[in-house]
Design an enzyme around this catalytic site. Structure first.
Site, PDB file in Angstrom:
ATOM      1  N   ASP A  36     -17.188  15.299  12.273  1.00  0.00           N
ATOM      2  CA  ASP A  36     -18.370  14.451  12.458  1.00  0.00           C
ATOM      3  C   ASP A  36     -19.598  15.142  11.875  1.00  0.00           C
ATOM      4  OD1 ASP A  36     -16.699  12.788  13.731  1.00  0.00           O
ATOM      5  OD2 ASP A  36     -17.613  12.953  15.725  1.00  0.00           O
ATOM      6  N   ASP A  40     -22.128  13.693   9.184  1.00  0.00           N
ATOM      7  CA  ASP A  40     -23.563  13.552   9.466  1.00  0.00           C
ATOM      8  C   ASP A  40     -24.382  14.247   8.380  1.00  0.00           C
ATOM      9  OD1 ASP A  40     -22.991  12.162  11.718  1.00  0.00           O
ATOM     10  OD2 ASP A  40     -23.429  13.791  13.135  1.00  0.00           O
ATOM     11  N   LEU A  86     -27.876   5.217  16.263  1.00  0.00           N
ATOM     12  CA  LEU A  86     -28.977   5.947  16.896  1.00  0.00           C
ATOM     13  C   LEU A  86     -29.441   7.065  15.985  1.00  0.00           C
ATOM     14  CD1 LEU A  86     -27.510   6.434  20.492  1.00  0.00           C
ATOM     15  CD2 LEU A  86     -29.520   5.075  19.902  1.00  0.00           C
ATOM     16  N   LYS A 118     -23.426  10.739  25.977  1.00  0.00           N
ATOM     17  CA  LYS A 118     -23.054  10.013  24.766  1.00  0.00           C
ATOM     18  C   LYS A 118     -21.534  10.084  24.628  1.00  0.00           C
ATOM     19  CE  LYS A 118     -24.249   9.441  19.936  1.00  0.00           C
ATOM     20  NZ  LYS A 118     -22.898   9.206  19.484  1.00  0.00           N
ATOM     21  N   LYS A 316     -27.602  15.431  19.900  1.00  0.00           N
ATOM     22  CA  LYS A 316     -26.209  15.792  19.572  1.00  0.00           C
ATOM     23  C   LYS A 316     -25.968  17.263  19.862  1.00  0.00           C
ATOM     24  CE  LYS A 316     -23.638  12.942  17.147  1.00  0.00           C
ATOM     25  NZ  LYS A 316     -23.792  12.605  15.852  1.00  0.00           N
ATOM     26  N   CYS A 416      14.125  40.183  15.374  1.00  0.00           N
ATOM     27  CA  CYS A 416      15.451  40.790  15.478  1.00  0.00           C
ATOM     28  C   CYS A 416      16.390  40.371  14.353  1.00  0.00           C
ATOM     29  CB  CYS A 416      16.074  40.460  16.837  1.00  0.00           C
ATOM     30  SG  CYS A 416      16.431  38.718  17.046  1.00  0.00           S
ATOM     31  N   CYS A 431      15.390  31.428  19.002  1.00  0.00           N
ATOM     32  CA  CYS A 431      16.031  32.622  18.465  1.00  0.00           C
ATOM     33  C   CYS A 431      17.393  32.687  19.162  1.00  0.00           C
ATOM     34  CB  CYS A 431      15.202  33.867  18.773  1.00  0.00           C
ATOM     35  SG  CYS A 431      16.111  35.371  18.421  1.00  0.00           S
TER      36      CYS A 431
HETATM   37  S1  IVH Z   1     -27.084   3.244  23.262  1.00  0.00           S
HETATM   38  C1  IVH Z   1     -28.847   0.218  19.872  1.00  0.00           C
HETATM   39  N1  IVH Z   1     -25.804   4.829  24.873  1.00  0.00           N
HETATM   40  O1  IVH Z   1     -23.144   6.116  20.026  1.00  0.00           O
HETATM   41  C2  IVH Z   1     -27.857   1.322  20.015  1.00  0.00           C
HETATM   42  N2  IVH Z   1     -24.910   4.490  22.702  1.00  0.00           N
HETATM   43  O2  IVH Z   1     -24.055   7.241  17.514  1.00  0.00           O
HETATM   44  C3  IVH Z   1     -27.827   1.707  21.416  1.00  0.00           C
HETATM   45  N3  IVH Z   1     -22.808   5.635  22.299  1.00  0.00           N
HETATM   46  O3  IVH Z   1     -23.798   3.070  18.486  1.00  0.00           O
HETATM   47  C4  IVH Z   1     -26.745   2.632  21.695  1.00  0.00           C
HETATM   48  N4  IVH Z   1     -22.634   6.576  24.286  1.00  0.00           N
HETATM   49  O4  IVH Z   1     -21.709   3.204  20.109  1.00  0.00           O
HETATM   50  C5  IVH Z   1     -25.837   4.280  23.645  1.00  0.00           C
HETATM   51  N5  IVH Z   1     -24.759   6.161  26.437  1.00  0.00           N
HETATM   52  C6  IVH Z   1     -24.785   5.626  25.226  1.00  0.00           C
HETATM   53  C7  IVH Z   1     -23.786   5.856  24.268  1.00  0.00           C
HETATM   54  C8  IVH Z   1     -23.886   5.271  23.009  1.00  0.00           C
HETATM   55  C9  IVH Z   1     -22.073   6.415  23.109  1.00  0.00           C
HETATM   56  C10 IVH Z   1     -22.463   5.279  20.923  1.00  0.00           C
HETATM   57  C11 IVH Z   1     -22.847   3.863  20.560  1.00  0.00           C
HETATM   58  C12 IVH Z   1     -23.841   4.060  19.435  1.00  0.00           C
HETATM   59  C13 IVH Z   1     -23.430   5.385  18.872  1.00  0.00           C
HETATM   60  C14 IVH Z   1     -24.500   6.041  18.049  1.00  0.00           C
END
Ligand code: IVH
Length: 677
Positions: A36, A40, A86, A118, A316, A416, A431
């Site tokens: 990831d 990114d 996000l 997240k 992150k 061995c 073995c």
């Molecule tokens: S809020 C308008 N809350 O992470 C977008 N997203 O990398 C609002 N995600 O698209 C997203 N946990 O699919 C939100 N607690 C959380 C989250 C979360 C995982 C995902 C989601 C988002 C992505 C962005």
């Protein structure tokens, strides 16, 4: 602003191609090739180039879209409101800058922040029309997603109807579908046993399970959801994000219990730091924390870019996956004689520690991963601690490595020289020499270890010395050691020798279950050893038991029974056991038989019980023939609810109609085995 030169143009094109390819691999094939963090970094570089050279920025650039275009297998659905991504923060400073910019737009009004984990899952939008699940749609490219309703209906935690007396005309809940970590580990182990490839991570497993053409297959996977946001709504008036989440909880949709709202940014930073230290405590994988401005009116003022809302930011955590170079693949011979290949790579720091070795499990797994010496590989820590090779970065494979072909299991033991054999129908190799010196070292260290004979002073290094000096060539030799043998050894002073000999003497009193654990029998771990010892009482009774009788014991089954019988029937086992008994090692159990009150029942405990630690409660259940698990499912017979219980477990039990008991009820249950109806 400088006009882009040809090289920059080409770089932008190349970045877009790479990003498109990686998105396809990630979202559509569920088989990413890069971490990831690397992905990114590509997006970040593209965004920076577009910012510096706006003439290169086009509306179809991947920096303006999220996710991947929907695949053809599921019907496309246009989201009523786009599912955005996000912006990221990687340090406290990024958070502060985000808050300062918001403060300027909000003209000084002080926001409250809701902080959520997240979840590293698969984004989903669940729409409920008049309280009934109407449609479940994946994110797709953010504008158009895939209709996966039939599959989502099979997920136990997603209600078909909202538990609201007066549901709104439309309620769209956004969330993540995930594969619970514990179930993921178990599933991967089962796949490994069956000779199938392990899934790289729970996210890929969830995505694969969700995108099955046959919903019955999805139904067979333990998928779960956690909801974290609002999509389109009609007939619903809420003023705050936290209020919306509370409503989802009341409606029966799972929401995260770890969510908190704060009035001040320092508290937000403390929350981020707290969860950074406990990334693996939730039953899903997380890759950060999402910070959201709580008041919806303020969210509206801030609005969104094409990429994501300005009112939320994802903090992150540093990646737990890194790239390194595989230097070699070696094999080890373990305590049961099993040959395990492992990867040796250039040291790399991953989540706070330096890794350079990781198991490849067995020949099939090593070949399925197809990592080869010289490959650039992706490594990470699985769960909290175990180093794991995710796979090779094929695009970086040198031609000579490609030409060398896949790795092969050696045909002879490196310790061995005996032939390495593979049992028919099994993925494990062995073995063929029962006296293999490396097997002896591993089995001796295990024999003396905690949970087995527990011999103080006999760790791995001492085991190595005893083997190298020829003082121990089978396990019973431990009980022949004398002070005269040990005192001449370097580093073995009188005190150390006395302690070791006392430890050896004391270990003779370990009960049968400990001896069974200590004997390095394939597939016989602590729980099974206890059940078997309790059932037979003595080693002699066990030695006389036919395989069918062993297999019939709850929790043992035919495969373990066969492994145990194979061990007992080996002539060298007979002489080893006779030798151990002659040296005074105890051959019976002291476990009080408490009956089979809970045989056939699966019990889950949540929260704290005053009279038991977690392990004691587990033990009390298994001592009575019951099964103790940590997740509530349709198979759970009863949920024991202590103080401070997990809300999700209680909700799940209510939803599935699983009966619950409190601590007093648990005591009764242990005594009578009667599960409330
Ligand atoms: S809020 C308008 N809350 O992470 C977008 N997203 O990398 C609002 N995600 O698209 C997203 N946990 O699919 C939100 N607690 C959380 C989250 C979360 C995982 C995902 C989601 C988002 C992505 C962005």
């Amino acid at each position: 602003m400088v006009a882009a030169d040809e090289q920059t143009r080409l770089r932008v094109e190349s970045l877009r191609d790479q990003i498109a390819e990686h998105r396809h691999r990630y979202y559509t094939l569920s088989a990413p090739e890069v971490t990831d963090a690397e992905f990114d970094a590509l997006v970040r570089e593209l965004r920076e180039l577009e910012a510096a050279h706006p003439e290169l920025d086009t509306p179809d650039s991947p920096t303006h879209t999220v996710g991947a275009p929907p695949s053809a297998a599921f019907a496309p659905v246009v989201h009523r409101q786009p599912m955005l991504s996000l912006d990221n923060a990687f340090a406290d400073d990024d958070l502060r800058r985000w808050a300062e910019r918001n403060a300027r737009i909000l003209e000084g009004a002080a926001p409250c922040y809701t902080c959520e984990l997240k979840v590293d899952g698969v984004a989903i939008s669940l729409s409920y029309r008049d309280g009934r699940l109407e449609r479940a749609v994946t994110r797709g490219d953010g504008r158009v997603g895939e209709d996966v309703t039939a599959n989502v209906r099979t997920i136990a935690g997603i209600p078909d109807r909202l538990r609201l007396a007066d549901p709104p005309a439309l309620l769209e809940a956004r969330g993540e579908i995930y594969y619970p970590v514990a179930a993921f580990e178990a599933m991967n182990e089962a796949r490994e046993r069956a000779g199938e490839a392990r899934f790289a991570n729970p996210r890929n497993a969830a995505s694969g399970a969700l995108r099955q053409k046959d919903p019955r297959i999805t139904a067979s996977r333990p998928l779960a959801v956690v909801c974290h946001g609002m999509g389109a709504v009609e007939g619903l008036a809420v003023a705050r994000h936290g209020e919306f989440l509370a409503l989802l909880g009341q409606a029966g949709l799972p929401v995260a219990e770890q969510t908190r709202t704060f009035g001040d940014l320092d508290e937000v930073s403390a929350y981020v730091a707290y969860w950074g230290e406990r990334r693996h405590d939730a039953d899903y994988e997380i890759d950060g924390v999402v910070v959201k401005i709580d008041e919806l009116a303020q969210q509206r003022v801030l609005g969104a870019t094409s990429h994501g809302p300005r009112w939320a930011i994802a903090f992150k955590y540093p990646p737990e996956e890194q790239q390194t170079v595989l230097t070699d693949i070696f094999v080890n011979v373990g305590r049961t004689g099993k040959v395990t290949p492992f990867a040796s790579f250039e040291p790399v720091r991953v989540s706070g520690s330096t890794l350079q070795l990781a198991t490849l499990h067995n020949e099939d797994q090593a070949r399925l991963k197809d990592v080869r010496p010289g490959d650039t590989i992706i490594v990470r820590k699985a769960g909290d601690v175990i180093p794991e090779v995710v796979g090779p970065v094929l695009s970086l494979r040198p031609p000579q490595v490609e030409a060398a072909g896949p790795w092969r299991m050696p045909t002879t033991c490196p310790f061995c020289g005996s032939p390495i054999e593979r049992l028919p129908g099994e993925s494990a190799s062995f073995c063929s020499n029962v006296d293999c010196p490396n097997r002896l070292l591993e089995s001796l260290a295990h024999f003396a270890g905690r949970g087995a004979m527990d011999i103080e002073g006999l760790g791995y290094e001492t085991a190595r010395i005893l083997r190298d000096r020829g003082l121990v060539s089978n396990l019973a030799d431990v009980y022949r050691l004398t002070a005269d043998d040990l005192l001449p050894l370097e580093g073995f002073a009188r005190k150390k020798v006395d302690l070791l000999l006392a430890g050896i003497e004391a270990s003779k009193q370990q009960p049968l279950e400990r001896l069974l654990i200590a004997l390095n029998i394939r597939m016989i771990g602590g729980t099974v050893a206890r059940v078997i010892a309790r059932h037979f009482g003595t080693m002699a009774a066990l030695q006389a038991a036919p395989a069918e009788q062993i297999a019939a014991i709850a929790g043992v089954g035919p495969i373990r029974a066969q492994a145990l019988r194979r061990f007992l029937d080996n002539p060298s086992t007979g002489s080893l056991l006779a030798d151990l008994a002659a040296r005074g090692v105890r051959m019976d159990t002291e476990t009080v038989t408490v009956g089979d009150a809970l045989a056939g029942h699966t019990v889950v405990v949540t929260g704290n019980l005053a009279g038991f630690t977690r392990d004691e409660a587990k033990q009390a259940i298994t001592d009575r023939g019951g099964k103790s698990t940590s997740t509530v499912s349709a198979k759970t017979s009863v949920l024991v609810v202590g103080s401070d219980p997990g809300a999700q477990k209680v909700a799940k039990a209510a939803e599935l109609g699983v009966p619950t008991v409190d601590e007093a009820g648990f005591a009764q249950l242990l005594e009578t085995g009667i599960v409330p109806g």
